[in-house]
Design a protein around this motif. Structure first.
Motif, PDB file in Angstrom:
ATOM      1  N   GLY A  17       0.789  -1.224   0.000  1.00  0.00           N
ATOM      2  CA  GLY A  17       0.000   0.000   0.000  1.00  0.00           C
ATOM      3  C   GLY A  17       0.818   1.269   0.000  1.00  0.00           C
ATOM      4  N   MET A  18       0.117   2.390  -0.208  1.00  0.00           N
ATOM      5  CA  MET A  18       0.780   3.682  -0.338  1.00  0.00           C
ATOM      6  C   MET A  18       1.509   4.096   0.936  1.00  0.00           C
ATOM      7  N   GLY A  19       0.980   3.695   2.071  1.00  0.00           N
ATOM      8  CA  GLY A  19       1.626   4.069   3.324  1.00  0.00           C
ATOM      9  C   GLY A  19       3.050   3.574   3.401  1.00  0.00           C
ATOM     10  N   VAL A  20       3.300   2.381   2.866  1.00  0.00           N
ATOM     11  CA  VAL A  20       4.657   1.822   2.871  1.00  0.00           C
ATOM     12  C   VAL A  20       5.569   2.670   1.997  1.00  0.00           C
ATOM     13  N   SER A  21       5.090   3.056   0.819  1.00  0.00           N
ATOM     14  CA  SER A  21       5.897   3.890  -0.078  1.00  0.00           C
ATOM     15  C   SER A  21       6.210   5.233   0.565  1.00  0.00           C
ATOM     16  N   GLY A  73       0.349   0.058   5.236  1.00  0.00           N
ATOM     17  CA  GLY A  73      -0.811  -0.342   4.449  1.00  0.00           C
ATOM     18  C   GLY A  73      -1.241   0.722   3.463  1.00  0.00           C
ATOM     19  N   ASP A  74      -2.553   0.919   3.361  1.00  0.00           N
ATOM     20  CA  ASP A  74      -3.107   1.846   2.380  1.00  0.00           C
ATOM     21  C   ASP A  74      -3.307   3.253   2.921  1.00  0.00           C
ATOM     22  N   ASP A  75      -2.751   3.563   4.083  1.00  0.00           N
ATOM     23  CA  ASP A  75      -2.868   4.912   4.629  1.00  0.00           C
ATOM     24  C   ASP A  75      -1.966   5.832   3.814  1.00  0.00           C
ATOM     25  N   GLY A  76      -2.563   6.618   2.926  1.00  0.00           N
ATOM     26  CA  GLY A  76      -1.796   7.514   2.074  1.00  0.00           C
ATOM     27  C   GLY A  76      -1.500   8.848   2.724  1.00  0.00           C
ATOM     28  N   GLY A  77      -1.500   8.900   4.033  1.00  0.00           N
ATOM     29  CA  GLY A  77      -1.186  10.134   4.744  1.00  0.00           C
ATOM     30  C   GLY A  77      -2.403  10.869   5.262  1.00  0.00           C
ATOM     31  N   LYS A  78      -3.608  10.326   5.032  1.00  0.00           N
ATOM     32  CA  LYS A  78      -4.809  11.016   5.498  1.00  0.00           C
ATOM     33  C   LYS A  78      -4.811  11.182   7.014  1.00  0.00           C
TER      34      LYS A  78
END
Length: 201
Positions: A76-80, A154-159
Motif C-alpha cells: 500500500g501507499m503508506g509503505v511507499s 498499508g493503504d494509509d496515504g497520509g490522510k
C-alpha cells in the motif's frame, strides 16, 4: 533545497494490464513528465518505484533523480510514503510529496505550493486544492510531521497525518480540478485524451 518525493510505486491494478505511469502525455511517459516538472522546481527529486526489474526504471534512467526502490510496495501507499520519507537527511525542514498520476499539474502549481510555505508559516501542511477547497496535491509536510509519516503502513496515504494537523493545513486553490484529477482506468485516460484534444482544436 526543497526535496520533492514522487510516489510511483503503485501497481496500476485498475488499468487492466496497462501501466498508467507509462501513458503518453505530450510525447513522453507520464512518469517522465512528472519528473520533469519536479526537476524544474528542485534539484533534489526522489522517486519511489516498485521492486526492480520494472519498466518504470527505464523511464527515469538518465534523469537526475534518486530512485527509491520499495520492495514491499504491494502492501500500500503508506509503505511507499514511509520509505521515501526515510531517505531525507536529518534537519530537512520540509518535503514536497507529488503523486505521479496527476497529469494536469504544472510547474507553476508546484511553485505556488512551495511559496505558500513562506506566506503561511504557521501551517504544518501546504497543499494544492480545487476551487471549492477540496485538498489535493502537491503537498508539503513540515519536519515535525515526519515521525508520524514514519509510522504509516498499508493503504494509509497520509490522510491520518493530515487529520492530525487539524486547522494547520493551508490550501492553495487552483482554478480547476487538477490537484485531484488522477487517471486510474483506460476509460479515464480515453476521456482525458478526448477532452484535451477538444481544448486544442
Amino acid at each position: 533545497m526543497l526535496p520533492i518525493l514522487i510516489l510511483a510505486a503503485g501497481q496500476s491494478r485498475r488499468m487492466r494490464g496497462a501501466d498508467k505511469l507509462l501513458q503518453d502525455v505530450d510525447g513522453v511517459p507520464l512518469l517522465q513528465r512528472q519528473c520533469a516538472i519536479a526537476l524544474a522546481v528542485s534539484d533534489d527529486v526522489r522517486v519511489a518505484l516498485p521492486p526492480a526489474p520494472h519498466p518504470r526504471y527505464d523511464v527515469v534512467a538518465g534523469l537526475p533523480v534518486d530512485v527509491v526502490p520499495v520492495p514491499d510496495a504491494a502492501e500500500g501507499m503508506g509503505v511507499s510514503l514511509r520509505r521515501v520519507f526515510a531517505t531525507l537527511s536529518p534537519g530537512t525542514p520540509y518535503a514536497m510529496l507529488l503523486l505521479a498520476d496527476l497529469p494536469d499539474l504544472t510547474v507553476p502549481d508546484l511553485h505556488a505550493v512551495k511559496q505558500a510555505v513562506q506566506t503561511h508559516p504557521d501551517a504544518l501542511i501546504w497543499r494544492g486544492a480545487t476551487p471549492d477547497g477540496r485538498g489535493g496535491h502537491p503537498m508539503i509536510f513540515a519536519a515535525s510531521l515526519f515521525p508520524d509519516i514514519a509510522k504509516l503502513d498499508g493503504d494509509d496515504g497520509g490522510k491520518s497525518v493530515v487529520r492530525a494537523a487539524g486547522t494547520r493545513v493551508h490550501h492553495v486553490c487552483f482554478d480547476d480540478n487538477r490537484a485531484r484529477h488522477d487517471l486510474d482506468t483506460p476509460e479515464d485516460w480515453a476521456a482525458w485524451h478526448a477532452a484535451r484534444a477538444d481544448r486544442l482544436t
